[in-house]
Design an enzyme around this catalytic site. Structure first.
Site, short mmCIF file in Angstrom:
data_model
loop_
_atom_site.label_atom_id
_atom_site.label_comp_id
_atom_site.label_asym_id
_atom_site.label_seq_id
_atom_site.Cartn_x
_atom_site.Cartn_y
_atom_site.Cartn_z
N ARG A 30 9.44 -3.98 25.42
CA ARG A 30 9.20 -2.54 25.58
C ARG A 30 9.05 -2.15 27.05
NH1 ARG A 30 4.95 1.10 25.09
NH2 ARG A 30 3.46 -0.61 25.01
N LYS A 31 9.33 -3.07 27.94
CA LYS A 31 9.26 -2.78 29.38
C LYS A 31 10.54 -2.08 29.83
CE LYS A 31 6.21 -6.70 30.36
NZ LYS A 31 6.07 -7.99 31.08
N THR A 32 10.71 -0.87 29.31
CA THR A 32 11.91 -0.10 29.59
C THR A 32 11.57 1.11 30.46
OG1 THR A 32 11.54 1.00 27.47
CG2 THR A 32 13.14 -0.79 27.49
#
Length: 314
Positions: free
Chosen positions: A144-146
């Site tokens: 989820r490190k977007t």
């Protein structure tokens, strides 16, 4: 051939997109031209044709976003290679037709999106290929490190490459990390609260720093345990102990491995007891694939349709 590992059995990856992506593109176009289009005034409304050229090696991804940019500007796009296909430079990937002012109006928004999405698909495929060659047969996933506001495009690039996109947002699955555990007082307390809040339909994953953490999480009802920042040897030993105790396949929990995994060290974590390898390296700090959109000069003969999509000299 196109990559099909991430596509649904009865459709293409594009069929997964929500209608809201069209609104995102409207916002991007508004951001790029918030007032007068001075450059567009120079070129006018004459109908023109432009070639989308792939100028560096990569995997084509982001076609629906590219298409929608130009659809909103009353232009048409004809693709000469399918999404998911790897290509070498220089490849004539598509032809875009419409008023020259609008071709230029959409150029940068479309190219930026395509370049970023294709870069992620390219990086994802590279790591997937490496893991498969090392004998890993289970799931490779992103994280989820977007980029805020651009998550849909980045997750889409992973899917085109056949990589699992992992949870899309905080509502997709409950992941309990160190801060959750500390705030709740214990792994058991955090898992029980998560299960009560999400009910039967929301899976619970717990980030674990040791075998003991993972064992407690599973005992409390966690569906997935993430072995975070373990060594390769530590992963193999811990995953085997967990599977031996709690079961394999549908009977047991999923074991995920994450934390600092890259192309250089991912092979170290390959073993039959790991169900998911997740990493942000396939979408953070990724090189873009180089594309350009070139207006065909007046009077120039357009390339014949036969052979389009193959590498060419420009």
């Amino acid at each position: 051939m196109p990559i099909t590992g991430g596509a649904p059995a009865h459709g293409t990856v594009a069929h997964l997109l929500p209608q809201t992506y069209k609104r995102l593109i409207s916002e991007w176009l508004e951001e790029d031209t918030p007032s007068f289009d001075y450059g567009g005034f120079v070129v006018g409304e004459e109908l023109a044709e432009a070639r989308l050229l792939g100028k560096s090696k990569g995997v084509l991804a982001g076609v629906p976003f590219f298409d929608e940019v130009f659809r909103q500007l009353d232009c048409t796009v004809e693709w000469h290679i399918p999404e998911g296909m790897s290509f070498d430079p220089i490849t004539h990937c598509a032809t875009v037709r419409g008023p020259v002012r609008k071709l230029l109006l959409g150029e940068r928004v479309a190219l930026n999106t395509l370049a970023r999405c294709s870069g992620i698909a390219t990086k994802s495929l590279t790591l997937m290929t490496l893991l498969r060659a090392a004998g890993y047969t289970s799931t490779l996933a992103g994280t989820r490190k977007t980029t805020p506001g651009f998550r849909l495009v980045e997750k889409y690039g992973m899917l085109v490459a056949g990589v699992d996109a992992h949870r899309h947002d905080l509502s997709s699955m409950t992941m309990l990390k160190d801060n959750h555990i500390w705030s709740a007082g214990s792994i058991t307390s955090a898992v029980k609260a998560a299960k009560a809040a999400g009910g039967f339909s929301v899976k619970v994953e717990v980030e674990c720093q040791s075998y003991e953490d993972a064992d407690e999480a599973i005992a409390a009802g966690a569906d997935i345990v993430m072995l975070d920042n373990f060594t390769g040897q530590g992963v193999r030993e811990c995953a085997k102990r967990l599977k031996d105790k709690w079961g394999r396949g549908a009977r047991g929990p999923l074991v995920e491995v994450s934390g600092g995994l890259t192309e250089d060290n991912a092979r170290e974590y390959v073993c039959e007891d790991v169900d998911v390898v997740s990493t942000s390296s396939i979408h953070q700090g990724v090189n873009h694939v180089d594309f350009s959109l070139k207006i065909v000069p007046k009077g120039e003969i357009v390339l014949p349709r036969e052979g389009e999509g193959e590498s060419m000299e420009v």
